[in-house]
Design an enzyme around this catalytic site. Structure first.
Site, PDB file in Angstrom:
ATOM      1  N   CYS A   1      58.160  72.099  14.170  1.00 14.12           N
ATOM      2  CA  CYS A   1      57.410  71.433  13.154  1.00 14.12           C
ATOM      3  C   CYS A   1      55.945  72.127  13.206  1.00 14.12           C
ATOM      4  O   CYS A   1      55.466  72.374  14.351  1.00 14.12           O
ATOM      5  CB  CYS A   1      57.300  70.154  13.853  1.00 14.12           C
TER       6      CYS A   1
ATOM      7  N   ASP B   1      63.261  71.417  15.515  1.00 14.02           N
ATOM      8  CA  ASP B   1      64.061  70.770  14.395  1.00 14.02           C
ATOM      9  C   ASP B   1      65.184  71.621  14.233  1.00 14.02           C
ATOM     10  O   ASP B   1      65.147  72.732  14.295  1.00 14.02           O
ATOM     11  CB  ASP B   1      63.252  70.493  13.134  1.00 14.02           C
TER      12      ASP B   1
END
Ligand code: UDP
Length: 545
Positions: free
Chosen positions: A451, A458
């Site tokens: 992120c 992620d």
């Protein structure tokens, strides 16, 4: 006259509901009245809307600096029988008051007037206190008559009897303009909507299991549909009509139940009679429950009944207001749905997922009429934020939206034996092999990026579909792995993969699609393609989503 003791309340707490501006405005308006002695007078401290309002309003008046208090008339049964008839007459029922009745009506108020505390402002509520002013002497207070009824159809003789007493007031307050008679002849006519208190025992959140327990204690089946009317047993609330309506529903829905819940207020001598008539009208139907405060119905129980009702009924024939309607509306039940939001790839802004999550959560405790209204609000807000039209599709879970989990049709790259040593996007790893043009779908579960804001990891499945010179699969997989330490939003990563492949491999047609693992209840699935030849993929979940 009896003083009602009240719990303290703080206006500031209501900022959570209405925001800071209205609260600041109330404080500003109250400032010139700081210390003013305001006395409310009415007929009862429990049962009915006026008592409900004063329990909440008087403590808040105190909180903004007024020296507010609440007095209840001392009166006998005969007085209340007469005032209930006057109440009915103000709503249109014919009435001839005998001389003896007028005497009781006036004498009771005269006696009470002598006990009225010193005040700067007296607010006398409804017909029970209409003549108080005439007995209060010249003590310099300003007097306001607060009428909670719709007086426009008042029976003429009774109205003419009351008017001389009412005209002694400095002002009158009605619930709305349409309820005021123009011939009252007071210079100051004010209008003020009644209100419910979201923090009161009756309205504050109550857990579902507590509601169920309460309903079961009154022998109601929590698994079956329930109609509820919370109202005094009174001709205007038409409990007999509610039973008739229930009987019609019962023909179509045999499992339906009805709870008629109504307190027996001190100032309402009709209540017992109407309660008995309701019980008789219900007959021996075990699915109709007529319950009162004498059965243990208090604010918490009312709250539970309203929250548990399939339908909250208010079959009034005439109302000054109907707090129970607002109470029912306030208790809108949470609804859960699955939402799909499609933001065009060429929108000037992307909607960052953390703020998107906060935005979605801002809908909590907000009541909407239906799903379409929620959808319209979201479409407007999100389109404005993205700068392009955002498509919103909401599917209630109760309708079991089809959600399948699956893999794309294509070739999985993850078993290729590659050496990984690059952990920042390395487009130079992308290359084409010699050979004839192919059309194929390649995919991998090894995409990981971080992120941009928090640095949190992620993971995603990424799918590459293309037509053109064959792409070197090992190089493509190493390129996908090279995102591991890269910090960028999901949409940006997919855009980057798309542009890198286009620049390095020059396919005739290309689509890149990623399905990221869910974070904060949202999965983000960016899709980017060269156009129509590769349309939008089906919304099939990746196993980790
Ligand atoms: N109420 C209650 N218990 C009952 C019946 C009524 O607490 O058994 C409350 C109800 O929740 C509402 C008020 O009394 O807050 C009734 O106000 P409304 O304006 O509906 O009618 P009114 O009785 O003043 O005509």
């Amino acid at each position: 006259m009896r003083s009602v003791s009240l719990r303290a309340k703080s206006l500031s707490e209501y900022e959570r509901i209405v925001g800071p501006e209205p609260v600041a405005e109330i404080r500003r308006l109250a400032e010139p009245l700081r210390g003013a002695r305001v006395v409310h007078v009415n007929a009862t401290s429990h049962g009915g809307g006026v008592a409900e309002i004063l329990h909440n309003l008087v403590p808040l008046m105190r909180d903004v600096g007024l020296d507010a208090s609440w007095q209840v008339l001392d009166a006998g049964q005969l007085f209340f029988e007469i005032t209930k008839r006057i109440h009915n007459a103000l709503q249109g029922m014919p009435l001839d008051l005998t001389e003896a009745q007028r005497r009781i009506y006036l004498d009771t108020q005269q006696e009470n007037a002598t006990e009225l505390p010193d005040a700067d402002i007296v607010i006398a509520h409804d017909p029970q206190t209409a003549a108080l002013r005439s007995f209060a002497g010249p003590r310099g207070a300003s007097w306001i008559w607060r009428c909670h009824l719709d007086s426009t159809n008042a029976h003429e003789r009774v109205w003419q009897y009351l008017v001389p007493y009412l005209r002694l007031h400095d002002a009158a307050i009605f619930t709305m303009e349409q309820f005021a008679r123009s011939d009252l002849g007071l210079r100051h006519m004010l209008f003020s909507a009644p209100s419910i208190d979201p923090f009161s025992e009756k309205n504050r959140p109550l857990a579902a299991d507590v509601c169920e327990r309460i309903l079961r204690a009154f022998r109601l089946d929590t698994q079956r549909p329930l109609l509820v009317q919370i109202s005094r047993f009174d001709p205007w609330k038409d409990p007999l009509g509610v039973i008739d309506a229930y009987n019609i529903v019962k023909e179509h829905l045999p499992e339906v139940q009805l709870a008629l819940v109504g307190s027996i207020a001190d100032d309402d001598p009709e209540a017992k009679d109407f309660y008995a008539r309701s019980v008789a009208h219900a007959g021996d139907d075990p699915d109709i429950k007529c319950l009162t405060d004498l059965d243990g119905i208090h604010d918490r129980e009312v709250n539970a009944f309203q929250r548990s009702a399939t339908v909250v009924v208010q079959k009034s024939l005439r109302e000054g207001f109907g707090l129970t309607v607002s109470e029912g509306l306030w208790k809108g039940k949470p609804v859960v749905a699955v939402g799909t939001f499609r933001v065009p790839a060429d929108s000037p802004n992307l909607i960052e997922s953390k703020s998107f999550k906060l935005y979605l959560n801002s809908f909590n405790q907000t009541a909407f009429d239906n799903l379409e209204a929620v959808s319209a609000a979201m479409t407007g807000d999100l389109s404005a934020a993205a700068g392009s039209p955002v498509a919103v599709a909401l599917e209630p879970l109760s309708q079991r939206p089809q959600a399948s989990i699956g893999m794309p049709e294509g070739i999985l790259l993850d078993d290729l034996d590659i050496a990984c040593d690059r952990y920042q996007p390395a487009p130079d790893l992308l290359a084409c092999l010699p050979g004839a043009s192919v059309e194929e779908t390649l995919y991998s579960h090894l995409l990981k990026s971080n992120c941009l804001v928090t640095g949190q990891p992620d993971w995603a499945m990424v799918v590459i579909r293309y037509r053109g010179a064959p792409i070197d699969r090992a190089g493509l997989l190493r390129y996908i792995v090279s995102f591991r330490n890269h910090n960028e939003f999901h949409e940006q990563c997919v855009e980057r993969i798309f542009t890198d492949i286009q620049q390095r491999c020059r396919p005739a047609a290309l689509a890149v699609y990623a399905r990221y693992t869910r974070r904060g209840g949202l999965d983000i699935n960016p899709f980017r393609s060269t156009g129509e030849c590769y349309g939008r993929p089906e919304n099939i979940r990746e196993i980790r989503q």
